[in-house]
Design an enzyme around this catalytic site. Structure first.
Site, PDB file in Angstrom:
ATOM      1  N   PRO A   1       0.734  -1.151   0.006  1.00 26.59           N
ATOM      2  CG  PRO A   1       0.177  -0.970   2.240  1.00 26.59           C
ATOM      3  CD  PRO A   1       0.828  -2.007   1.456  1.00 26.59           C
ATOM      4  CG  ASP A   2       2.852   4.803  -1.786  1.00 25.86           C
ATOM      5  OD1 ASP A   2       3.198   5.432  -0.604  1.00 25.86           O
ATOM      6  OD2 ASP A   2       3.680   4.928  -2.609  1.00 25.86           O
ATOM      7  N   GLY A   3      -0.169   5.650  -0.912  1.00 33.02           N
ATOM      8  CA  GLY A   3      -1.288   6.828  -0.860  1.00 33.02           C
ATOM      9  C   GLY A   3      -2.714   6.204  -0.790  1.00 33.02           C
TER      10      GLY A   3
ATOM     11  CB  ALA B   1      -1.898   4.421  -4.537  1.00 33.99           C
TER      12      ALA B   1
ATOM     13  CB  THR C   1       2.987   7.017  -5.893  1.00 34.97           C
ATOM     14  OG1 THR C   1       2.780   7.984  -6.623  1.00 34.97           O
ATOM     15  CG2 THR C   1       4.271   6.292  -6.316  1.00 34.97           C
TER      16      THR C   1
END
Length: 109
Positions: free
Chosen positions: A13-15, A27, A56
């Site tokens: 996971p990111d943003g 994201a 991202t």
């Protein structure tokens, strides 16, 4: 509390952002997608694949918050990989999701 365990192809996971229905959009960096998760059930309810893997962040925008904007990265990719991933580092606009975002909160300084 664990909300959701990402599948192998979703990578990391990111943003993230929340839509008007209270669902979580994540994201997936190196997964080439954003996913929508229902925080009440912990289930993935929507997947949007993108043409590059290093996704991202995501957020809603536009006049009525019905557009999603998704960023991607190209840092750390060598020239051979960049040649195979021509969309790395681009920003994408996604429409037709059937859901809207919420306005951002402003704070007084």
């Amino acid at each position: 509390k664990l909300l959701y365990h990402l599948e192998k192809e979703e990578q990391m996971p990111d943003g993230m952002c929340i839509d008007a229905e209270g669902k979580l959009w994540v994201a997936c960096i190196d997964g080439g997608r954003v996913i929508r998760i229902d925080p009440e059930t912990g289930k993935r309810i929507q997947t949007v694949r993108l043409p590059t893997p290093r996704i991202t962040s995501c957020c809603f925008g536009g006049k009525d918050y019905s557009e999603m904007y998704v960023t991607s990265a190209y840092d750390g990719l060598d020239e051979a990989t960049l040649a195979k991933e021509p969309h790395a580092g681009e920003i994408f606009k996604i429409t037709g999701l059937g859901v809207k975002g919420i306005p951002q909160n402003y704070y007084a300084a």
